[in-house]
Design an enzyme around this catalytic site. Structure first.
Site, mmCIF file in Angstrom:
data_model
loop_
_atom_site.group_PDB
_atom_site.id
_atom_site.type_symbol
_atom_site.label_atom_id
_atom_site.label_comp_id
_atom_site.label_asym_id
_atom_site.label_seq_id
_atom_site.Cartn_x
_atom_site.Cartn_y
_atom_site.Cartn_z
ATOM 1 N N GLU A 120 0.878 -1.135 -0.045
ATOM 2 C CA GLU A 120 -0.177 -0.028 0.096
ATOM 3 C C GLU A 120 0.922 1.302 0.013
ATOM 4 O O GLU A 120 0.164 2.313 0.197
ATOM 5 C CB GLU A 120 -1.146 0.101 1.215
ATOM 6 C CG GLU A 120 -2.120 -0.982 1.367
ATOM 7 C CD GLU A 120 -2.843 -1.204 0.183
ATOM 8 O OE1 GLU A 120 -3.136 -0.076 -0.614
ATOM 9 O OE2 GLU A 120 -3.855 -2.016 0.115
ATOM 10 N N HIS A 145 -7.617 -2.904 9.557
ATOM 11 C CA HIS A 145 -8.580 -3.688 9.218
ATOM 12 C C HIS A 145 -9.563 -3.763 10.499
ATOM 13 O O HIS A 145 -9.909 -4.835 10.993
ATOM 14 C CB HIS A 145 -8.391 -4.995 8.785
ATOM 15 C CG HIS A 145 -7.461 -5.285 7.483
ATOM 16 N ND1 HIS A 145 -7.012 -6.241 7.270
ATOM 17 C CD2 HIS A 145 -7.078 -4.112 6.657
ATOM 18 C CE1 HIS A 145 -6.052 -6.151 5.887
ATOM 19 N NE2 HIS A 145 -6.269 -4.626 5.614
#
Ligand code: 13P
Ligand code: ZN
Length: 276
Positions: A120, A145
């Site tokens: 990312e 998450h």
């Protein structure tokens, strides 16, 4: 093996130790299954002459974007595929210090080990570029998450503009106080993509936390602890919503009048201010 870059550098060590501490929290919260989530922190100010003259320990790689404000900047980045729970114990074996090359579109790893940075990286570095451009003192970016927030992003009602923010704010006054800009949602986009980075960049200008639909969150802060807090505050509200809902009915939520009072008494900003 060469000496760690942390040796004899207490300020840099403190920053990396804080990253490790937060990585531990992410795992404890259940937000970091396997290699889930990633962290970058701008450590440029902590780089002395010796750090700045370090040579690359792996071939330069492309970021996928041109980021004009990042020339010569140094970042700690979690390694791709690495576990937060491992990083919590050994941050320099599960992450690395990278330097952005003069072309502003590639990076090289300079310490301690050739640990490839997170997939990312385009999103993290796009945000870091924006933070510098806007004169911000923010140094840290976090993707994780968080269970309840990701769960809410599976429910179409919460994808309507402003809906999730309003529900989260109404769960507990602190949410509004500490996340006055609320949560912005990026429609589902391929992880690690430049498209995801571009969409995230657009929203972070207007929201405290950006939620990647059916994937996770992104937050920023002066340091990684505060970036974590930002997500934690919103996830707590989501958890309260789900607990109340599981008792059998739609939670009532604070009234609009009560929320307005909090907004006025705490003089909450409606837009990101300088320094952010
Ligand atoms: P990395 O292991 O590459 O950091 O990826 C984890 C993740 O959460 C991707 O969205
Ligand atoms: Zn992810």
């Amino acid at each position: 093996m060469n000496e760690s870059i942390l040796k004899g550098r207490p300020e840099l060590t403190a920053v990396i130790e804080q990253v490790a501490e937060v990585a531990g929290y992410l795992w404890q919260k259940g937000w970091a299954e396997r290699n889930g989530g990633n962290i970058t922190v701008n450590v440029t100010e902590l780089m002395d002459e010796a750090c700045r003259s370090l040579t690359a320990i792996a071939p330069a790689k492309q970021i996928g974007k041109v980021l004009p404000n990042l020339k010569g900047q140094f970042f700690y980045a979690k390694g791709t595929g690495r576990r937060m729970r491992d990083l919590a114990r050994k941050p320099m074996e599960n992450g690395a210090i990278i330097r952005i090359c003069d072309d502003c579109q590639s990076y090289e790893i300079v310490a301690d080990l050739p640990v490839m940075p997170t997939s990312e990286l385009p999103s993290h570095l796009a945000l870091q570029d924006y933070l510098i451009a806007s004169g911000s003192n923010y140094k840290a970016t976090l993707h994780t998450h968080p269970i309840e927030l990701v769960a809410m992003s599976h429910i179409p009602r919460f994808l309507q503009p402003g809906e999730m923010t309003h529900v989260l704010w109404s769960m507990i006054p602190e949410t509004l106080a500490f996340a006055p800009l609320g949560i912005g949602i990026v429609p589902y986009t391929l992880p690690g993509s430049v498209r995801l980075a571009d969409a995230t960049l657009k929203l972070i200008k207007d929201y405290d936390v950006v939620l990647w639909e059916k994937h996770g969150t992104v937050s920023v802060g002066p340091d990684i602890m505060e970036a974590f807090d930002q997500t934690d505050v919103l996830c707590k509200a989501a958890n309260i919503y789900m607990c109340a809902k599981s008792m059998g009915s739609e939670p009532e939520g604070m009234t609009d009048t009560a929320m307005k009072e909090v907004q006025e008494v705490f003089k909450l900003p409606k837009k990101r201010e300088g320094g952010k």
